[in-house]
Design a protein around this motif. Structure first.
Motif, PDB file in Angstrom:
ATOM      1  N   PHE A 287      15.520  19.180 -40.544  1.00 44.00           N
ATOM      2  CA  PHE A 287      15.848  18.324 -41.685  1.00 44.00           C
ATOM      3  C   PHE A 287      16.579  19.157 -42.735  1.00 44.00           C
ATOM      4  O   PHE A 287      16.130  20.231 -43.124  1.00 44.00           O
ATOM      5  CB  PHE A 287      14.564  17.737 -42.280  1.00 44.00           C
ATOM      6  CG  PHE A 287      14.785  16.843 -43.465  1.00 44.00           C
ATOM      7  CD1 PHE A 287      15.600  15.731 -43.379  1.00 44.00           C
ATOM      8  CD2 PHE A 287      14.169  17.110 -44.680  1.00 44.00           C
ATOM      9  CE1 PHE A 287      15.797  14.896 -44.462  1.00 44.00           C
ATOM     10  CE2 PHE A 287      14.352  16.281 -45.779  1.00 44.00           C
ATOM     11  CZ  PHE A 287      15.170  15.173 -45.673  1.00 44.00           C
ATOM     12  N   GLY A 288      17.737  18.658 -43.174  1.00 38.24           N
ATOM     13  CA  GLY A 288      18.545  19.403 -44.130  1.00 38.24           C
ATOM     14  C   GLY A 288      19.491  20.383 -43.473  1.00 38.24           C
ATOM     15  O   GLY A 288      20.100  21.206 -44.151  1.00 38.24           O
ATOM     16  N   GLY A 289      19.633  20.300 -42.132  1.00 32.05           N
ATOM     17  CA  GLY A 289      20.604  21.160 -41.463  1.00 32.05           C
ATOM     18  C   GLY A 289      21.992  20.998 -42.044  1.00 32.05           C
ATOM     19  O   GLY A 289      22.763  21.951 -42.132  1.00 32.05           O
ATOM     20  N   ARG A 290      22.309  19.792 -42.470  1.00 32.84           N
ATOM     21  CA  ARG A 290      23.505  19.508 -43.252  1.00 32.84           C
ATOM     22  C   ARG A 290      23.127  18.532 -44.345  1.00 32.84           C
ATOM     23  O   ARG A 290      22.444  17.537 -44.091  1.00 32.84           O
ATOM     24  CB  ARG A 290      24.629  18.910 -42.381  1.00 32.84           C
ATOM     25  CG  ARG A 290      25.204  19.858 -41.349  1.00 32.84           C
ATOM     26  CD  ARG A 290      25.996  20.983 -41.989  1.00 32.84           C
ATOM     27  NE  ARG A 290      26.622  21.845 -41.009  1.00 32.84           N
ATOM     28  CZ  ARG A 290      26.057  22.926 -40.483  1.00 32.84           C
ATOM     29  NH1 ARG A 290      24.824  23.250 -40.850  1.00 32.84           N
ATOM     30  NH2 ARG A 290      26.695  23.654 -39.600  1.00 32.84           N
ATOM     31  N   VAL A 291      23.557  18.820 -45.568  1.00 36.52           N
ATOM     32  CA  VAL A 291      23.313  17.906 -46.688  1.00 36.52           C
ATOM     33  C   VAL A 291      24.653  17.575 -47.342  1.00 36.52           C
ATOM     34  O   VAL A 291      25.574  18.391 -47.367  1.00 36.52           O
ATOM     35  CB  VAL A 291      22.351  18.517 -47.726  1.00 36.52           C
ATOM     36  CG1 VAL A 291      20.958  18.669 -47.137  1.00 36.52           C
ATOM     37  CG2 VAL A 291      22.851  19.852 -48.257  1.00 36.52           C
ATOM     38  N   LEU A 292      24.744  16.362 -47.871  1.00 33.63           N
ATOM     39  CA  LEU A 292      25.981  15.919 -48.503  1.00 33.63           C
ATOM     40  C   LEU A 292      25.653  14.930 -49.610  1.00 33.63           C
ATOM     41  O   LEU A 292      25.074  13.870 -49.364  1.00 33.63           O
ATOM     42  CB  LEU A 292      26.904  15.249 -47.475  1.00 33.63           C
ATOM     43  CG  LEU A 292      28.237  14.722 -48.015  1.00 33.63           C
ATOM     44  CD1 LEU A 292      29.119  15.869 -48.504  1.00 33.63           C
ATOM     45  CD2 LEU A 292      28.961  13.908 -46.963  1.00 33.63           C
ATOM     46  N   GLY A 293      26.015  15.290 -50.841  1.00 33.11           N
ATOM     47  CA  GLY A 293      25.883  14.371 -51.950  1.00 33.11           C
ATOM     48  C   GLY A 293      27.001  13.346 -51.907  1.00 33.11           C
ATOM     49  O   GLY A 293      28.152  13.680 -51.643  1.00 33.11           O
ATOM     50  N   ILE A 294      26.671  12.087 -52.143  1.00 35.35           N
ATOM     51  CA  ILE A 294      27.655  11.002 -52.083  1.00 35.35           C
ATOM     52  C   ILE A 294      27.527  10.131 -53.332  1.00 35.35           C
ATOM     53  O   ILE A 294      26.483  10.136 -53.993  1.00 35.35           O
ATOM     54  CB  ILE A 294      27.478  10.138 -50.818  1.00 35.35           C
ATOM     55  CG1 ILE A 294      26.073   9.501 -50.795  1.00 35.35           C
ATOM     56  CG2 ILE A 294      27.723  10.960 -49.565  1.00 35.35           C
ATOM     57  CD1 ILE A 294      25.868   8.522 -49.657  1.00 35.35           C
ATOM     58  N   PRO A 295      28.580   9.368 -53.660  1.00 35.41           N
ATOM     59  CA  PRO A 295      28.486   8.459 -54.805  1.00 35.41           C
ATOM     60  C   PRO A 295      27.379   7.424 -54.609  1.00 35.41           C
ATOM     61  O   PRO A 295      26.922   7.176 -53.495  1.00 35.41           O
ATOM     62  CB  PRO A 295      29.875   7.813 -54.842  1.00 35.41           C
ATOM     63  CG  PRO A 295      30.765   8.774 -54.133  1.00 35.41           C
ATOM     64  CD  PRO A 295      29.921   9.396 -53.066  1.00 35.41           C
ATOM     65  N   ASP A 296      26.978   6.816 -55.693  1.00 33.95           N
ATOM     66  CA  ASP A 296      25.884   5.846 -55.703  1.00 33.95           C
ATOM     67  C   ASP A 296      26.134   4.701 -54.718  1.00 33.95           C
ATOM     68  O   ASP A 296      27.169   4.032 -54.775  1.00 33.95           O
ATOM     69  CB  ASP A 296      25.736   5.286 -57.120  1.00 33.95           C
ATOM     70  CG  ASP A 296      24.716   4.169 -57.220  1.00 33.95           C
ATOM     71  OD1 ASP A 296      23.702   4.248 -56.499  1.00 33.95           O
ATOM     72  OD2 ASP A 296      24.938   3.244 -58.014  1.00 33.95           O
ATOM     73  N   VAL A 297      25.192   4.477 -53.811  1.00 34.54           N
ATOM     74  CA  VAL A 297      25.259   3.329 -52.896  1.00 34.54           C
ATOM     75  C   VAL A 297      24.069   2.403 -53.087  1.00 34.54           C
ATOM     76  O   VAL A 297      23.995   1.347 -52.467  1.00 34.54           O
ATOM     77  CB  VAL A 297      25.323   3.781 -51.417  1.00 34.54           C
ATOM     78  CG1 VAL A 297      26.594   4.551 -51.143  1.00 34.54           C
ATOM     79  CG2 VAL A 297      24.090   4.585 -51.021  1.00 34.54           C
ATOM     80  N   THR A 298      23.122   2.790 -53.943  1.00 32.66           N
ATOM     81  CA  THR A 298      21.921   1.991 -54.137  1.00 32.66           C
ATOM     82  C   THR A 298      21.978   1.148 -55.401  1.00 32.66           C
ATOM     83  O   THR A 298      21.073   0.341 -55.649  1.00 32.66           O
ATOM     84  CB  THR A 298      20.678   2.898 -54.195  1.00 32.66           C
ATOM     85  OG1 THR A 298      20.841   3.843 -55.259  1.00 32.66           O
ATOM     86  CG2 THR A 298      20.500   3.642 -52.886  1.00 32.66           C
ATOM     87  N   GLY A 299      23.015   1.346 -56.214  1.00 31.91           N
ATOM     88  CA  GLY A 299      23.190   0.526 -57.403  1.00 31.91           C
ATOM     89  C   GLY A 299      22.400   0.959 -58.610  1.00 31.91           C
ATOM     90  O   GLY A 299      22.299   0.205 -59.595  1.00 31.91           O
ATOM     91  N   ASP A 300      21.848   2.188 -58.588  1.00 32.68           N
ATOM     92  CA  ASP A 300      21.082   2.649 -59.739  1.00 32.68           C
ATOM     93  C   ASP A 300      21.886   3.552 -60.670  1.00 32.68           C
ATOM     94  O   ASP A 300      21.360   4.093 -61.641  1.00 32.68           O
ATOM     95  CB  ASP A 300      19.812   3.372 -59.288  1.00 32.68           C
ATOM     96  CG  ASP A 300      20.105   4.633 -58.480  1.00 32.68           C
ATOM     97  OD1 ASP A 300      21.295   4.952 -58.269  1.00 32.68           O
ATOM     98  OD2 ASP A 300      19.136   5.282 -58.040  1.00 32.68           O
TER      99      ASP A 300
END
Length: 315
Positions: A287-300
């Protein structure tokens, strides 16, 4: 409430252009590891299409009468899917065996130092500057149009045999010079070294700050295995930082993912692999072998996060 959603059995095999699937045309001088790393970047050749980087950490390179396999980075046209530039690792002096893994990790930054306004960031975690072959690591920053070196980031003093540059990422300008900064992670080759994340100046590679694991040393092995910026999650208007730990407490290899405040580098929270929710039975799930921050997709209004778990299984 933290919403964790699982995406299972998905493989991305090609790039979706504006109208149809497109096949990437590989150059001749590559290895079987062509595509070990990929990175999308804004247009660098002025044709109005976003471009991308492809890493090949075993690509051959001839130095003098000898051919080695140190790796290379290829800048590709997003419009034609053909290579624009090949960027080679800087050759060390006096070595008889050269195993750099150049191009194993990739990123790009906004800069004022190139005509395109972009620079390529390539990690070479097994690079050495001489014949010692200590796997110290190097991060190389280059012009994507010419392949010319802009600067390099050497492994910090005392960081021998820790694969500096195992992961790299860009983060929005933190120094006020309109140039993005660079995040660098390492993967210590010893089983007892905790690891760090290094925040470096995107103008010259100088060290701005280091980030340590929020866990005690025994639960922090290989912290920095993967790094990423993530759109602001703390509400202070500054891009934040994600870093993963390959081995958690007591040798548990499920992995951990941590978020830090980008402005002051303070710890925010840790994500655990959602074992109960998924029915996973494997202890080593990466878990966490690759991480990537992305723009908001949950609407918060806050950034969201993708994290892989390459060896996770289900009941």
């Amino acid at each position: 409430m933290i919403d964790i959603r699982m995406i299972l059995g998905i493989a991305v095999t090609s790039v979706l252009a504006r109208s149809a699937m497109a096949q990437i045309v590989p150059p001749d001088d590559i290895s079987v590891n062509f595509g070990i790393a990929l990175h999308a970047m804004p247009d660098v050749d002025g044709d109005g299409w976003a471009d991308f980087l492809v890493g090949d950490n075993f690509a051959p390179q001839t130095v003098g009468q000898s051919t080695f396999a140190p790796g290379a980075v290829f800048v590709y046209s997003g419009r034609t899917q053909r290579p624009l530039t090949r960027i080679d690792a800087p050759a060390p002096q006096g070595t008889m065996d050269w195993d750099a893994w150049f191009g194993f990790s990739l990123a790009s930054i906004a800069t004022t130092a190139t005509a395109s306004g972009r620079a390529v960031v390539a990690g070479a975690p097994y690079y050495d500057t001489d014949a010692a072959l200590l796997d110290n690591g190097l991060v190389f920053v280059a012009d994507p149009e010419t392949g010319q070196e802009l600067f390099r980031i050497e492994h910090p003093a005392g960081l021998e045999r820790q694969a500096f540059g195992w992961s790299v990422a860009a983060i929005n300008d933190l120094t006020g010079d309109s140039i993005d900064e660079i995040l660098v992670g390492n993967f210590p080759l010893s089983g007892s070294i905790p690891g760090k994340i290094f925040l470096c100046n995107g103008a010259n590679g100088s060290l701005i700050d280091t980030i340590d694991s929020p866990l005690p040393d025994a639960g922090a092995i290989a912290f920095g295995y993967s790094v990423s910026a993530i759109p602001d999650v703390t509400g202070d208007g500054v891009t934040d930082i994600v870093g993963s730990t390959y081995v958690g407490a007591s040798g548990d290899k499920r992995g951990l993912v941590h978020i830090f405040n980008g402005q002051n580098r303070q710890f925010v929270r840790t994500f655990l692999f959602p074992r109960a929710e998924t029915g996973a039975t494997a202890e080593a799930v990466d878990f966490g072998g690759r991480v990537l921050g992305i723009p908001d997709v949950t609407g918060d209004g806050r950034g969201d996060l993708l994290a892989t778990a390459a060896r996770a299984t289900r009941v």
